[in-house]
Design a protein around this motif. Structure first.
Motif, PDB file in Angstrom:
ATOM      1  N   LYS A  62      -3.651  51.566  24.899  1.00  0.00           N
ATOM      2  CA  LYS A  62      -5.082  51.649  25.193  1.00  0.00           C
ATOM      3  C   LYS A  62      -5.418  53.030  25.764  1.00  0.00           C
ATOM      4  O   LYS A  62      -6.415  53.648  25.397  1.00  0.00           O
ATOM      5  CB  LYS A  62      -5.465  50.549  26.180  1.00  0.00           C
ATOM      6  CG  LYS A  62      -6.896  50.147  26.142  1.00  0.00           C
ATOM      7  CD  LYS A  62      -7.102  48.884  26.956  1.00  0.00           C
ATOM      8  CE  LYS A  62      -8.532  48.441  26.803  1.00  0.00           C
ATOM      9  NZ  LYS A  62      -8.800  47.193  27.476  1.00  0.00           N
TER      10      LYS A  62
ATOM     11  N   TYR B  27      -5.123  55.868  23.010  1.00  0.00           N
ATOM     12  CA  TYR B  27      -6.214  55.915  22.045  1.00  0.00           C
ATOM     13  C   TYR B  27      -7.594  55.981  22.699  1.00  0.00           C
ATOM     14  O   TYR B  27      -8.603  55.756  22.023  1.00  0.00           O
ATOM     15  CB  TYR B  27      -6.107  54.718  21.084  1.00  0.00           C
ATOM     16  CG  TYR B  27      -4.801  54.704  20.334  1.00  0.00           C
ATOM     17  CD1 TYR B  27      -4.421  55.779  19.547  1.00  0.00           C
ATOM     18  CD2 TYR B  27      -3.922  53.634  20.438  1.00  0.00           C
ATOM     19  CE1 TYR B  27      -3.209  55.779  18.870  1.00  0.00           C
ATOM     20  CE2 TYR B  27      -2.718  53.628  19.756  1.00  0.00           C
ATOM     21  CZ  TYR B  27      -2.364  54.703  18.976  1.00  0.00           C
ATOM     22  OH  TYR B  27      -1.175  54.701  18.307  1.00  0.00           O
ATOM     23  N   ARG B  28      -7.629  56.300  23.976  1.00  0.00           N
ATOM     24  CA  ARG B  28      -8.927  56.452  24.645  1.00  0.00           C
ATOM     25  C   ARG B  28      -9.724  57.521  23.904  1.00  0.00           C
ATOM     26  O   ARG B  28      -9.215  58.582  23.581  1.00  0.00           O
ATOM     27  CB  ARG B  28      -8.754  56.874  26.094  1.00  0.00           C
ATOM     28  CG  ARG B  28     -10.090  56.929  26.829  1.00  0.00           C
ATOM     29  CD  ARG B  28      -9.966  57.432  28.207  1.00  0.00           C
ATOM     30  NE  ARG B  28      -9.090  56.535  28.966  1.00  0.00           N
ATOM     31  CZ  ARG B  28      -8.724  56.742  30.200  1.00  0.00           C
ATOM     32  NH1 ARG B  28      -9.140  57.810  30.834  1.00  0.00           N
ATOM     33  NH2 ARG B  28      -7.933  55.895  30.816  1.00  0.00           N
TER      34      ARG B  28
ATOM     35  N   ARG C  23       0.693  47.509  25.963  1.00  0.00           N
ATOM     36  CA  ARG C  23      -0.732  47.422  25.589  1.00  0.00           C
ATOM     37  C   ARG C  23      -1.564  48.421  26.383  1.00  0.00           C
ATOM     38  O   ARG C  23      -2.440  49.086  25.829  1.00  0.00           O
ATOM     39  CB  ARG C  23      -1.263  46.005  25.808  1.00  0.00           C
ATOM     40  CG  ARG C  23      -0.798  45.027  24.735  1.00  0.00           C
ATOM     41  CD  ARG C  23      -1.327  43.643  24.993  1.00  0.00           C
ATOM     42  NE  ARG C  23      -2.775  43.611  24.995  1.00  0.00           N
ATOM     43  CZ  ARG C  23      -3.516  43.059  24.058  1.00  0.00           C
ATOM     44  NH1 ARG C  23      -2.936  42.465  23.038  1.00  0.00           N
ATOM     45  NH2 ARG C  23      -4.826  43.073  24.129  1.00  0.00           N
TER      46      ARG C  23
ATOM     47  N   GLU D 190      -7.607  50.741  19.660  1.00  0.00           N
ATOM     48  CA  GLU D 190      -6.931  50.563  20.944  1.00  0.00           C
ATOM     49  C   GLU D 190      -5.428  50.374  20.815  1.00  0.00           C
ATOM     50  O   GLU D 190      -4.701  50.555  21.776  1.00  0.00           O
ATOM     51  CB  GLU D 190      -7.505  49.352  21.681  1.00  0.00           C
ATOM     52  CG  GLU D 190      -8.910  49.548  22.191  1.00  0.00           C
ATOM     53  CD  GLU D 190      -9.365  48.371  23.030  1.00  0.00           C
ATOM     54  OE1 GLU D 190      -8.629  47.364  23.146  1.00  0.00           O
ATOM     55  OE2 GLU D 190     -10.475  48.456  23.577  1.00  0.00           O
TER      56      GLU D 190
END
Length: 183
Positions: A96, A99-100, A92, A105
């Motif tokens: 996250k 995909y900043r 996860r 996310e």
């Protein structure tokens, strides 16, 4: 979520994870023909009651075998929940970070052009995906879901690119597409 009443309508933002289950036939015992009372025609009719468009929106679909008494009485042999949780949390965080700056996310939320950007495959993986697409007549929606699930499997293994094994595993999670309702 949309709530509609005589006095008006209200729309609330919501995200959810749908988990569902169903029996393989009306009596629930198929493919155990020692216990199943259904005719194959009844099983096919029962399964056809679930719409293809609904199934197409499921990322993962697996058939579970009945639990045996020996499995219940025996000592636990699987991974500890703590270990699984740590692995999931690590993935996860990876997603996250990946995909900043994007409007998503997690892999499950990527769309359109993002798939091409973030779901890079090896040539072998691409060949396997093409073969699966051809053999099982996947829809465009299924194709994208396969890639997202493959991306997650690759993330779980720490692989930057989606490999053949990741695609194969993702295909195996689409039971309804591969018609593997029975053994």
């Amino acid at each position: 979520i949309l709530i509609s009443r005589a006095a008006g309508r209200e729309r609330y933002p919501a995200g959810f994870l749908l988990v569902s289950a169903m029996n393989p036939c009306p009596c629930g015992y198929y493919p155990d023909m020692q216990r199943c009372e259904c005719r194959l025609k009844d099983v096919a009719m029962y399964m056809s009651r679930v719409s293809r468009p609904l199934l197409d929106r499921m990322d993962v679909s697996v058939r579970l075998d009945p639990v045996r008494l020996e499995d219940i009485e025996g000592a636990a042999t699987g991974e500890a929940s703590r270990v699984i949780r740590e692995r999931v949390e690590k993935v996860r965080l990876l997603q996250k970070e990946r995909y900043r700056g994007e409007d998503v996310e997690f892999n499950s939320r990527i769309h359109g052009a993002m798939i091409g950007k973030y779901c890079q495959m090896t040539q072998e993986a691409e060949r396997t995906l093409r073969a699966g697409f051809s053999a099982f007549a996947f829809s465009a929606r299924s194709y994208h879901r396969l890639l997202k699930v493959s991306r997650t499997i690759a993330d779980m293994e720490g692989s930057e690119r989606i490999r053949e094994a990741h695609i194969s595993e993702a295909i195996s999670f689409r039971v309804f597409d591969t018609r593997k309702w029975d053994k």
